[in-house]
Design an enzyme around this catalytic site. Structure first.
Site, PDB file in Angstrom:
ATOM      1  N   GLU A  38       0.823  -1.206   0.000  1.00  0.00           N
ATOM      2  CA  GLU A  38       0.000   0.000   0.000  1.00  0.00           C
ATOM      3  C   GLU A  38       0.859   1.259   0.000  1.00  0.00           C
ATOM      4  O   GLU A  38       0.517   2.271  -0.627  1.00  0.00           O
ATOM      5  CB  GLU A  38      -0.946  -0.012   1.197  1.00  0.00           C
ATOM      6  CG  GLU A  38      -1.830  -1.243   1.281  1.00  0.00           C
ATOM      7  CD  GLU A  38      -1.147  -2.462   1.923  1.00  0.00           C
ATOM      8  OE1 GLU A  38      -1.797  -3.514   1.995  1.00  0.00           O
ATOM      9  OE2 GLU A  38       0.028  -2.337   2.352  1.00  0.00           O
ATOM     10  N   GLY A 247      12.910 -15.291 -18.700  1.00  0.00           N
ATOM     11  CA  GLY A 247      14.156 -15.450 -17.961  1.00  0.00           C
ATOM     12  C   GLY A 247      14.091 -14.541 -16.749  1.00  0.00           C
ATOM     13  O   GLY A 247      13.188 -13.708 -16.629  1.00  0.00           O
ATOM     14  N   GLY A 282       3.636  -4.570  -9.527  1.00  0.00           N
ATOM     15  CA  GLY A 282       2.176  -4.629  -9.497  1.00  0.00           C
ATOM     16  C   GLY A 282       1.567  -3.417  -8.807  1.00  0.00           C
ATOM     17  O   GLY A 282       0.502  -2.925  -9.203  1.00  0.00           O
ATOM     18  N   ASP A 283       2.237  -2.925  -7.772  1.00  0.00           N
ATOM     19  CA  ASP A 283       1.755  -1.735  -7.069  1.00  0.00           C
ATOM     20  C   ASP A 283       1.874  -0.506  -7.961  1.00  0.00           C
ATOM     21  O   ASP A 283       1.001   0.372  -7.959  1.00  0.00           O
ATOM     22  CB  ASP A 283       2.544  -1.526  -5.781  1.00  0.00           C
ATOM     23  CG  ASP A 283       2.501  -2.746  -4.870  1.00  0.00           C
ATOM     24  OD1 ASP A 283       1.439  -3.380  -4.780  1.00  0.00           O
ATOM     25  OD2 ASP A 283       3.544  -3.069  -4.271  1.00  0.00           O
TER      26      ASP A 283
END
Length: 341
Positions: A38, A247, A282-283
């Site tokens: 977060e 990879g 991802g954040d």
């Protein structure tokens, strides 16, 4: 003092990483970074120009003070962060992979100041006054029953006060297994309050207890989104990335943004070669999507911006993605985005 427009709730962590491509403690050195799912989103949103603050609990010692100072340095509000004089900071240790050796993370966060906090420590009706958006992730409730209750209460309070909620599934089975948590039930309660979820078909399988067996991965995501929209009436958007690992330092990353109204935007896949650090990617993607929605970009522009932001993170060491909107737009290669009016 004015209330922030966006609040992010979760744990601040210290990351201790082996230098370069060494094994953990191969030499007696560790590189230190501040992170947390977060907090990573909060930092990105601050760099995109948003008024954002963090709600958390840290150790009341120099380690906690450093973590708070790092957020403040990146423009994130910290006045809602509690200090526990008897608490400890959550840690994780990172060994960065190379060639055919995968990266490895070792957590040391059980009993941390944040994990030991309770719902009573957070006065959500007060914290949410004047706030327009609350961001949560599935990492927090995975830490234990007390934090799970605090996270669910945060989401419900936000919904009751008309605050929009974003939720990143971030399913971490090992964390749930440590305390025998009922992940499906708790995650359902959080999905039920969310306007947008960052999740792929695997997250939806956990939450709804059903399988998506389509041959094509994108088709599974489409089917999962349909199921999520049917199960959660308030849910408006679902976004996710698709990662192909060629990879350790060579990935291909795509992204989808799906709307309840049938909107379907897919960003062309990006080849990421020579990856520096994928932690927090991802954040960074989630923050990019939120920025697009908050800024009024159309769906295609939003998902392209999100993917570009996530891709940029792979070029930077540490958990944070301290890049500006202009940096991301330059990568996207467009001078402007369409704005909904």
């Amino acid at each position: 003092m004015n209330s922030p427009r966006i609040l992010c709730f979760g744990e601040l962590l210290l990351r201790l990483g082996a230098p370069g491509r060494e094994l953990l403690l191969q030499s007696p050195r560790l590189n230190v970074h501040v992170g947390g799912a977060e907090a990573n989103v909060a930092v990105s949103l601050a760099h995109f120009g948003h008024d954002v603050a963090m709600v958390s609990t840290v150790a009341g010692n120099p380690l906690g003070a450093h973590a708070v100072a790092e957020l403040r340095r990146h423009g994130v509000g910290t006045r809602h962060i509690r200090r526990d004089p008897d608490g400890r900071m959550g840690l994780y240790f990172l060994t960065t992979g190379a060639v055919q050796r995968a990266s490895e993370v070792v957590y040391d966060r059980a009993g941390s100041a944040f994990a030991s906090s309770t719902a009573a420590d957070y006065d959500w009706p007060t914290l949410l006054q004047g706030v327009q958006w609350l961001h949560l992730s599935g990492v927090s409730p995975a830490l234990g029953p007390q934090v799970a209750q605090a996270t669910v209460e945060a989401a419900r309070a936000a919904r009751a006060q008309g605050v929009r909620v974003s939720f990143d599934g971030n399913f971490r089975p090992s964390l749930w297994q440590r305390w025998g948590g009922d992940a499906a039930t708790i995650l359902q309660a959080l999905f039920a309050q969310a306007d947008i979820v960052f999740a792929d078909y695997r997250d939806i399988e956990v939450v709804l207890g059903q399988r998506f067996a389509q041959e094509d991965v994108v088709a599974r995501v489409d089917a999962a989104a349909d199921a999520a929209f049917a199960a959660f009436p308030q849910l408006q958007w679902m976004a996710c990335t698709q990662r192909q690992v060629l990879g350790v330092d060579h990935h291909v990353l795509g992204a989808l943004l799906l709307g309840r109204d049938g909107t379907r935007a897919q960003a062309p896949a990006r080849t990421l070669a020579g990856i520096v650090d994928r932690i927090g990617g991802g954040d960074a993607f989630a923050a990019g999507i939120l920025h697009g929605i908050l800024s009024g970009f159309d769906a295609e522009a939003t998902v392209r911006f999100g993917l570009a932001a996530g891709g940029l993170k792979h070029s930077l060491p540490g958990d944070f993605n301290p890049v500006s909107e202009a940096d991301v737009l330059a990568l996207v290669g467009e001078e402007r985005f369409d704005v909904r009016r």
